[in-house]
Structures are given as structure tokens and as C-alpha cells.
Write a protein that holds these residues in place. Structure first.
Motif, mmCIF file in Angstrom:
data_model
loop_
_atom_site.group_PDB
_atom_site.id
_atom_site.type_symbol
_atom_site.label_atom_id
_atom_site.label_comp_id
_atom_site.label_asym_id
_atom_site.label_seq_id
_atom_site.Cartn_x
_atom_site.Cartn_y
_atom_site.Cartn_z
ATOM 1 N N LEU A 1 -26.389 -48.564 -21.772
ATOM 2 C CA LEU A 1 -25.723 -49.588 -20.961
ATOM 3 C C LEU A 1 -26.544 -49.931 -19.723
ATOM 4 O O LEU A 1 -26.700 -51.109 -19.374
ATOM 5 C CB LEU A 1 -24.327 -49.107 -20.565
ATOM 6 N N ALA A 2 -27.108 -48.930 -19.076
ATOM 7 C CA ALA A 2 -27.939 -49.182 -17.892
ATOM 8 C C ALA A 2 -29.149 -50.038 -18.246
ATOM 9 O O ALA A 2 -29.500 -50.972 -17.507
ATOM 10 C CB ALA A 2 -28.380 -47.857 -17.273
ATOM 11 N N GLN A 3 -29.776 -49.752 -19.385
ATOM 12 C CA GLN A 3 -30.957 -50.525 -19.781
ATOM 13 C C GLN A 3 -30.573 -51.979 -20.080
ATOM 14 O O GLN A 3 -31.290 -52.911 -19.712
ATOM 15 C CB GLN A 3 -31.632 -49.897 -21.003
ATOM 16 N N ILE A 4 -29.438 -52.152 -20.743
ATOM 17 C CA ILE A 4 -28.979 -53.508 -21.068
ATOM 18 C C ILE A 4 -28.686 -54.292 -19.792
ATOM 19 O O ILE A 4 -28.995 -55.484 -19.697
ATOM 20 C CB ILE A 4 -27.752 -53.448 -22.003
ATOM 21 N N PHE A 5 -28.112 -53.629 -18.790
ATOM 22 C CA PHE A 5 -27.841 -54.306 -17.517
ATOM 23 C C PHE A 5 -29.127 -54.670 -16.783
ATOM 24 O O PHE A 5 -29.184 -55.675 -16.074
ATOM 25 C CB PHE A 5 -26.977 -53.435 -16.604
ATOM 26 N N LEU A 6 -30.172 -53.864 -16.937
ATOM 27 C CA LEU A 6 -31.414 -54.113 -16.213
ATOM 28 C C LEU A 6 -32.228 -55.274 -16.791
ATOM 29 O O LEU A 6 -32.993 -55.902 -16.059
ATOM 30 C CB LEU A 6 -32.266 -52.847 -16.181
#
Length: 127
Positions: A79-84
């Protein structure tokens, strides 16, 4: 504890790096708010708290989840990577490619490592 696959270690390092950066930015905003007069104290406190919480959370995911090969660590990491990714694109579109391009590269590296078959096997086994 069994040996961790390279992909899981890379994922943990990427998430930890992101956590350290977020934590550092939260600390920076907090210090700047104390030593200078922010335009909006409420906004400065919120930004600082957000950076500190996200940073601490990502570090927890990296060390408490991914390095320990806990299944729950993969979802917040992905999820963090997708947000970045859209943040990186926005930075590029805002004439800041020196920040945006590396951010996209790091996020894609994290996604590949988190979704790699060796990571899946380490977290979920064969079945």
C-alpha cells in the motif's frame, strides 16, 4: 528462524528507508515550527505528527513485519508503494524530477520485492 530470501530483505530495506525519510521529515517540520514562526501552527503540528506516525509505522512494518517474515507486513508495504507512485509522478509534473524519478524507482523496487515469488513463498509457504 530460516534464511530470508533476498526479495524480502530488499522489501524491508526499502520500507525502512521510506520510514526513516518520513520520520526525518516529521522531525524537521517539528524543529522548524519551534525555531521559526510557521504560517499555520495547526498545519505544522499536523504535518509533523503525520510524518512521525507514518515513519514509525513504516519502520514497524519493515522490522516487525517484513524482517520477521510476518504475513501482515506485506499489505501495508504494498500500500505504501502504491501511494508513493502518484506522488512521484506529481513531483515530475511539478518540475521536480530529481525527487520524483528516484521516488518512483524506489517504489517500483519495493513493489517488485514485495510481490516477488520468493517473498510470497517466505510469507505464505506453498499453499
Amino acid at each position: 528462524m530460516s534464511k530470508r530470501p533476498w526479495s524480502l530483505l530488499v522489501a524491508a530495506v526499502v520500507v525502512a528507508l521510506e520510514g526513516l525519510i518520513a520520520l526525518g521529515l516529521g522531525i524537521y517540520v517539528a524543529v522548524e515550527s519551534v525555531v521559526s514562526t510557521p504560517d499555520s501552527l495547526t498545519t505544522a503540528i499536523a504535518e509533523s505528527a503525520f510524518g512521525l506516525l507514518i515513519g514509525a509505522g513504516l519502520l514497524w512494518v519493515a522490522w516487525g513485519g517484513l524482517l520477521r517474515a510476518e504475513r501482515w507486513g506485506r499489505s501495508p508495504g504494498v500500500l505504501a508503494q502504491i501511494f508513493l507512485l502518484p506522488v512521484g509522478v506529481t513531483l515530475i509534473q511539478s518540475d521536480q524530477p530529481l525527487i520524483g524519478v528516484p521516488l518512483i524507482v524506489v517504489a517500483l523496487t519495493g513493489l517488485v520485492a514485495l510481490l516477488a515469488p520468493p517473498t510470497t513463498h517466505a510469507l505464505y509457504g506453498d499453499g
